[in-house]
Design an enzyme around this catalytic site. Structure first.
Site, PDB file in Angstrom:
ATOM      1  N   GLU A 153      -8.287   2.325   6.531  1.00  0.00           N
ATOM      2  CA  GLU A 153      -7.138   2.290   5.628  1.00  0.00           C
ATOM      3  C   GLU A 153      -5.876   1.783   6.325  1.00  0.00           C
ATOM      4  O   GLU A 153      -5.304   2.479   7.168  1.00  0.00           O
ATOM      5  CB  GLU A 153      -6.881   3.714   5.102  1.00  0.00           C
ATOM      6  CG  GLU A 153      -5.685   3.805   4.175  1.00  0.00           C
ATOM      7  CD  GLU A 153      -5.539   5.171   3.506  1.00  0.00           C
ATOM      8  OE1 GLU A 153      -6.007   6.171   4.098  1.00  0.00           O
ATOM      9  OE2 GLU A 153      -4.952   5.226   2.414  1.00  0.00           O
ATOM     10  N   ASP A 186      -4.827   1.382  -0.570  1.00  0.00           N
ATOM     11  CA  ASP A 186      -4.019   2.492  -1.088  1.00  0.00           C
ATOM     12  C   ASP A 186      -2.783   1.859  -1.732  1.00  0.00           C
ATOM     13  O   ASP A 186      -1.940   1.266  -1.052  1.00  0.00           O
ATOM     14  CB  ASP A 186      -3.640   3.449   0.049  1.00  0.00           C
ATOM     15  CG  ASP A 186      -2.823   4.649  -0.438  1.00  0.00           C
ATOM     16  OD1 ASP A 186      -1.938   4.463  -1.298  1.00  0.00           O
ATOM     17  OD2 ASP A 186      -3.050   5.763   0.063  1.00  0.00           O
ATOM     18  N   HIS A 189       0.707   2.631  -0.217  1.00  0.00           N
ATOM     19  CA  HIS A 189       1.039   1.906   1.020  1.00  0.00           C
ATOM     20  C   HIS A 189       1.284   0.425   0.706  1.00  0.00           C
ATOM     21  O   HIS A 189       2.188  -0.201   1.251  1.00  0.00           O
ATOM     22  CB  HIS A 189      -0.090   2.029   2.045  1.00  0.00           C
ATOM     23  CG  HIS A 189      -0.335   3.428   2.502  1.00  0.00           C
ATOM     24  ND1 HIS A 189       0.632   4.223   3.058  1.00  0.00           N
ATOM     25  CD2 HIS A 189      -1.458   4.197   2.491  1.00  0.00           C
ATOM     26  CE1 HIS A 189       0.127   5.408   3.364  1.00  0.00           C
ATOM     27  NE2 HIS A 189      -1.142   5.421   3.031  1.00  0.00           N
ATOM     28  N   ARG A 218       4.147   7.283  -5.091  1.00  0.00           N
ATOM     29  CA  ARG A 218       3.009   8.148  -4.801  1.00  0.00           C
ATOM     30  C   ARG A 218       2.771   9.211  -5.876  1.00  0.00           C
ATOM     31  O   ARG A 218       2.028  10.158  -5.670  1.00  0.00           O
ATOM     32  CB  ARG A 218       3.112   8.790  -3.408  1.00  0.00           C
ATOM     33  CG  ARG A 218       1.761   8.796  -2.730  1.00  0.00           C
ATOM     34  CD  ARG A 218       1.764   9.184  -1.287  1.00  0.00           C
ATOM     35  NE  ARG A 218       0.554   8.619  -0.680  1.00  0.00           N
ATOM     36  CZ  ARG A 218       0.231   8.699   0.589  1.00  0.00           C
ATOM     37  NH1 ARG A 218       1.017   9.328   1.423  1.00  0.00           N
ATOM     38  NH2 ARG A 218      -0.874   8.138   1.050  1.00  0.00           N
ATOM     39  N   GLU A 247      -5.089   9.821  -4.954  1.00  0.00           N
ATOM     40  CA  GLU A 247      -4.475  10.507  -3.814  1.00  0.00           C
ATOM     41  C   GLU A 247      -2.970  10.474  -4.096  1.00  0.00           C
ATOM     42  O   GLU A 247      -2.267   9.539  -3.720  1.00  0.00           O
ATOM     43  CB  GLU A 247      -4.812   9.786  -2.515  1.00  0.00           C
ATOM     44  CG  GLU A 247      -4.296  10.539  -1.293  1.00  0.00           C
ATOM     45  CD  GLU A 247      -4.451   9.736  -0.023  1.00  0.00           C
ATOM     46  OE1 GLU A 247      -5.227  10.154   0.840  1.00  0.00           O
ATOM     47  OE2 GLU A 247      -3.805   8.680   0.105  1.00  0.00           O
TER      48      GLU A 247
HETATM   49  C1  LER Z   1      -4.536   8.809   3.670  1.00  0.00           C
HETATM   50  O1  LER Z   1      -5.426   8.334   2.721  1.00  0.00           O
HETATM   51  C2  LER Z   1      -3.217   8.202   3.521  1.00  0.00           C
HETATM   52  O2  LER Z   1      -2.989   7.436   2.626  1.00  0.00           O
HETATM   53  C3  LER Z   1      -2.182   8.527   4.489  1.00  0.00           C
HETATM   54  O3  LER Z   1      -0.914   8.235   3.975  1.00  0.00           O
HETATM   55  C4  LER Z   1      -2.234   9.934   4.959  1.00  0.00           C
HETATM   56  O4  LER Z   1      -2.349   9.900   6.314  1.00  0.00           O
HETATM   57 MN    MN Z   2      -4.473   6.822   1.167  1.00  0.00          MN
END
Ligand code: LER
Ligand code: MN
Length: 269
Positions: A153, A186, A189, A218, A247
Site C-alpha cells: 500500500e 487507498d 491516500h 477519510r 477503511e
Molecule cells: C492502512 O491501510 C492505511 O491506510 C494507513 O493509513 C494506516 O497505516
Molecule cells: Mn489504507
C-alpha cells in the site's frame, strides 16, 4: 467488486480509520447487518484469535475475509521493514510472515501499510527501498504458498516518504521484478498524492489488487469531496473484481458511516 469493512481489534488504533472496534463476534454481526459481504481484519497479531474461530465466525455470518492488515506490527510493537536495526527488521518481516500465514489459511491476503516505515537519519532512501524490495520478494513468495497475493500500500507523504503514488509502486514492482505483489489503491491516500485518481488507476491497472474505499477526508464515500463515479468507471474498465473495503473514520457516527458507504457503492455499481 465486493464490499468489505474493516474490523479493528487493536486498542492502539482506536482513533484510526475503523468503524467497528467491538469484540469480533459482534463486529461480524454489525458488518453483516450493515450490508457488507466481507470483512477486513486489523488484529493485534497472528495469535490474537485462532484461524478456526475466524472461519467459524465467517461461516456463521455468511461473510468472507477480504484481507488482513499488518499495521499492529508498527502501532503496537514499533516494527518496520526499514528500521536501522537489523534485529527490528527481522522481527518486522517475521511478524508480517506470520500474518501472511494467518490470512493465507483463510484465503485472505495480508497488507503492508505502515510497517513499510520511512527512510531518514542514518538510513538513506536507496537503502530503505532496497530493504523494502528484499522484504516484498520474501513476502510475495510466502503468500504464493497460500495462493494469495501480498498487498503493498502506497501511503500519503505524512505516513511514509518511500512510495506515495500508485505509479511509483508499479515502477518499484517492475524495476525489482517482484512477483505476487499487488498494489492497494487507498482512495484517501490517493486524494492527497495523485493528480487524477481515475487516470492513476488506469495507469497502474495490472498491479491493483485491493481498494480502500474512503472519501477525501477519510470519511465514508459521499461525506467528503470525492466523486466516486470516475473512480468506479476506471476500476470497471481495468476489470477490477476485488474489494471496495471501507477503511474509514466512524464519523459522524458508525451507523451513518456504514449506511453511507453501502449507499455509495450501490449507487455507483
Ligand atoms: C492502512 O491501510 C492505511 O491506510 C494507513 O493509513 C494506516 O497505516
Ligand atoms: Mn489504507
Amino acid at each position: 467488486m465486493r464490499t468489505a469493512i474493516t474490523l479493528c481489534q487493536v486498542p492502539e488504533a482506536a482513533a484510526g480509520p475503523f468503524v467497528f472496534h467491538e469484540p469480533l463476534a459482534q463486529g461480524f454481526t454489525l458488518a453483516k447487518e450493515a450490508g457488507f459481504e466481507d470483512v477486513e481484519l486489523f488484529l493485534p497479531g497472528p495469535d490474537h484469535v485462532s484461524v478456526d474461530e475466524i472461519k467459524s465466525l465467517a461461516q456463521t455470518h455468511g461473510l468472507g475475509i477480504a484481507a488482513v492488515g499488518t499495521g499492529a506490527g508498527m502501532v503496537k510493537h514499533g516494527l518496520s521493514l526499514t528500521d536501522p536495526s537489523l534485529e527490528k527488521r527481522v522481527a518486522a518481516l517475521d511478524f508480517i510472515e506470520q500474518m501472511i500465514a494467518f490470512g493465507g489459511q483463510l484465503g485472505a491476503p495480508a497488507i503492508l501499510g505502515s510497517m513499510q516505515g520511512k527512510y531518514g537519519g542514518n538510513v538513506s532512501k536507496e537503502q530503505a527501498l532496497e530493504w523494502l524490495a528484499d522484504a516484498l520478494r520474501i513476502a510475495g513468495n510466502t503468500a504464493a504458498k497460500y495462493n494469495v497475493p501480498f498487498i503493498y500500500e502506497p501511503l500519503n507523504r505524512y505516513e511514509t516518504n518511500l512510495i506515495n503514488r500508485l505509479a511509483d509502486g508499479a515502477d518499484f514492482i517492475e524495476a525489482h521484478s517482484l512477483g505476487n505483489i499487488v498494489l492497494l489503491a487507498d482512495l484517501f491516500h490517493m486524494n492527497i498524492e495523485e493528480i487524477d485518481l481515475a487516470a492513476s488507476i488506469r495507469a497502474a491497472a495490472k498491479h491493483i489488487g485491493h481498494v480502500h474505499y474512503a472519501d477525501s477526508n477519510r470519511r465514508a464515500m459521499g461525506l467528503g469531496h470525492s466523486d466516486p463515479k470516475p473512480i468506479i468507471a476506471a476500476l470497471r474498465e481495468i476489470g477490477y473484481t476485488g474489494h471496495l473495503s471501507a477503511e474509514i473514520l466512524p464519523l459522524p457516527d458508525p451507523l451513518t458511516a456504514t449506511q453511507q458507504t453501502i449507499q455509495s457503492i450501490r449507487s455507483v455499481l
